[in-house]
Design an enzyme around this catalytic site. Structure first.
Site, short mmCIF file in Angstrom:
data_model
loop_
_atom_site.label_atom_id
_atom_site.label_comp_id
_atom_site.label_asym_id
_atom_site.label_seq_id
_atom_site.Cartn_x
_atom_site.Cartn_y
_atom_site.Cartn_z
N PHE A 53 1.06 5.34 0.71
CA PHE A 53 0.87 6.67 1.68
C PHE A 53 0.92 7.43 0.91
CE2 PHE A 53 0.09 2.45 4.06
CZ PHE A 53 -0.99 2.35 5.05
N THR A 88 1.08 -1.48 0.16
CA THR A 88 -0.42 -0.06 -0.07
C THR A 88 0.76 1.22 0.18
OG1 THR A 88 -2.02 -0.97 0.96
CG2 THR A 88 -1.69 1.42 1.53
#
Length: 450
Positions: free
Chosen positions: A321, A319
């Protein structure tokens, strides 16, 4: 003016000012030094020999110092006075600095030139001003407190781990919604926000892309976090007892195929606000028929057991960010940078989008992401025509710094074809190597019961 003046005269100026430094203290000495600078600079930057003895006309290039006769009381006023004097001296400099005058003349002759000078064909660089470095700026005072970082979720969420990776030793502030994290930074409750924008399996987190457009925060960095999902339940609960699995929609999408093939599990899937929040909800309500998808740290925090470890569909689940702040950072050229922009055009068809992408392709700028999002149309009060049902905003990420002349020229060209253009941030890329071996070893124990 100082560089053009004889060194002996400047030495006399300093010695003359310092010899009287004991008359009236530091503030008065600073004031006399400024007056001496003004009187010393005027013969060098004042009237030309042809204008001596004449009354200068307005706009004739004569420096009329407003510091003459001024009383400088403290250091702040002295610095301000020096800045005013410097700006007036710089105003007399020729307008052909860095070759911009030559560019303007060439452009008037019909030549197509970039707005920002770039390297020539033989590789020699023109005299461009050096970009301001982050080391040249003093850090903002934190008033003795730690850096406060807002993230969405509860303790144990992946966003909390990402904020700790982005800002080690910071004070993490959990927020129940993405919108709250944005407002926490805008209202000075937090200094930074770390929020997810895309996942290698589940795709983009569209909510945060929409919020980036609605708020005036700037992207100042990125961090990539390997995501390792676990199936959590209360102690003593078996897979056969579970009738539903709750978690964030992204986590459910990242584990869809694994949950379908998992032996002994036949449960419905329901979306929840966040992964760690789902684990907290199951533990707080004593739900023995419900499991949650979250991290192993969430299991430790809320007293749950890990029924299955590493249940993501792909071991390379990552992921991305972004780190948000109220002010942008100074772009640099000494390390890999990434720039994010958003634009819109009011013309139909694909020709405009092709021209925008060509502005980057012709300058060999690599695009890492492009995504379109529908934007709510705005009906003007004096307009009788109905607005379009679908108007799209285009989000683009590319690997280059805003300090690069190629990027500046590309954005200047993009602005000609778009009705809206905004730079979301120019920030250092996350170059942390991913531990592929660790991810694969974790995924090998995907169905181990605790």
């Amino acid at each position: 003016a100082f560089e053009a003046a004889p060194s002996t005269s400047f030495s006399f100026l300093v010695s003359h000012s310092t010899s009287n430094s004991n008359r009236g203290g530091r503030a008065n000495w600073c004031g006399r030094l400024v007056m001496a600078v003004v009187n010393f600079v005027k013969p060098h930057i004042g009237q030309s020999p042809k204008l001596q003895g004449r009354t200068p006309r307005r706009g004739s290039g004569v420096v009329r110092s407003s510091l003459q006769g001024a009383v400088v009381g403290n250091r702040a006023e002295w610095l301000t006075s020096c800045a005013v004097l410097s700006s007036k001296v710089a105003a007399l400099a020729p307008h052909s600095t860095n070759g911009h005058l030559a560019l303007a003349v060439a452009a008037s002759n019909g030549a197509v030139l970039d707005l920002v000078p770039v390297k020539t064909v033989d590789g020699s660089a023109r005299s461009l001003p050096a970009p301001l470095r982050i080391a040249d700026l003093s850090p903002a005072p934190m008033h003795g407190s730690e850096l406060r970082v807002a993230y969405q979720g509860v303790p144990g969420a992946y966003s909390e781990k990402a904020s700790a990776k982005a800002y080690p030793g910071s004070d993490a502030i959990p927020c129940d919604q993405f919108e709250v994290a944005f407002q926490a930074v805008e209202n000075w409750v937090a200094d930074r926000a770390v929020l997810p924008v895309e996942n290698s399996l589940g795709g983009s987190i569209h909510r945060n892309y929409d919020l980036l457009l609605r708020h005036r925060l700037h992207i100042v960095g990125e961090v990539q976090l390997p995501v390792h999902h676990c199936l959590l339940a209360l102690p003593g609960v078996r897979r056969e007892d579970i009738t539903r699995v709750i978690s964030h929609p992204q986590a459910l999408a990242q584990c869809e195929h694994t949950l379908t093939r998992m032996p002994g599990l036949n449960a419905a899937r329901e979306a929840f606000d966040d992964t760690a929040g789902a684990a907290e909800y199951v533990a707080a309500n004593g739900l023995r028929d419900t499991a949650a998808i979250a991290s192993s740290r969430a299991a430790e925090l809320y007293g749950m057991e890990v029924l299955a470890d590493g249940i993501q569909d792909d071991s390379g689940n990552v992921t991305r960010f972004v780190m948000l702040a109220r002010e942008p950072i100074v772009p640099r050229m000494d390390r890999p940078f990434k720039t994010s922009i958003v634009f819109a055009h009011d013309k139909e068809g694909t020709s405009v989008l092709f021209k925008v992408l060509s502005a980057f392709a012709f300058r060999d700028i690599s695009l890492t992401k492009i995504e379109s999002r529908p934007h709510r149309p705005i009906r003007l009060a004096d307009s009788s025509t109905a607005p379009k049902q679908f108007e799209y905003m285009f989000y683009v990420d590319f690997q280059a710094s805003l300090a690069d002349p190629r990027v500046q020229n590309a954005l200047a060209e993009v602005q000609e074809f778009t009705s809206f253009l905004r730079v979301l941030g120019s920030y250092p890329m996350d170059m942390t190597p991913m531990a592929a071996g660790v991810a694969s070893s974790e995924s090998s124990s995907a169905y181990s019961s605790s």
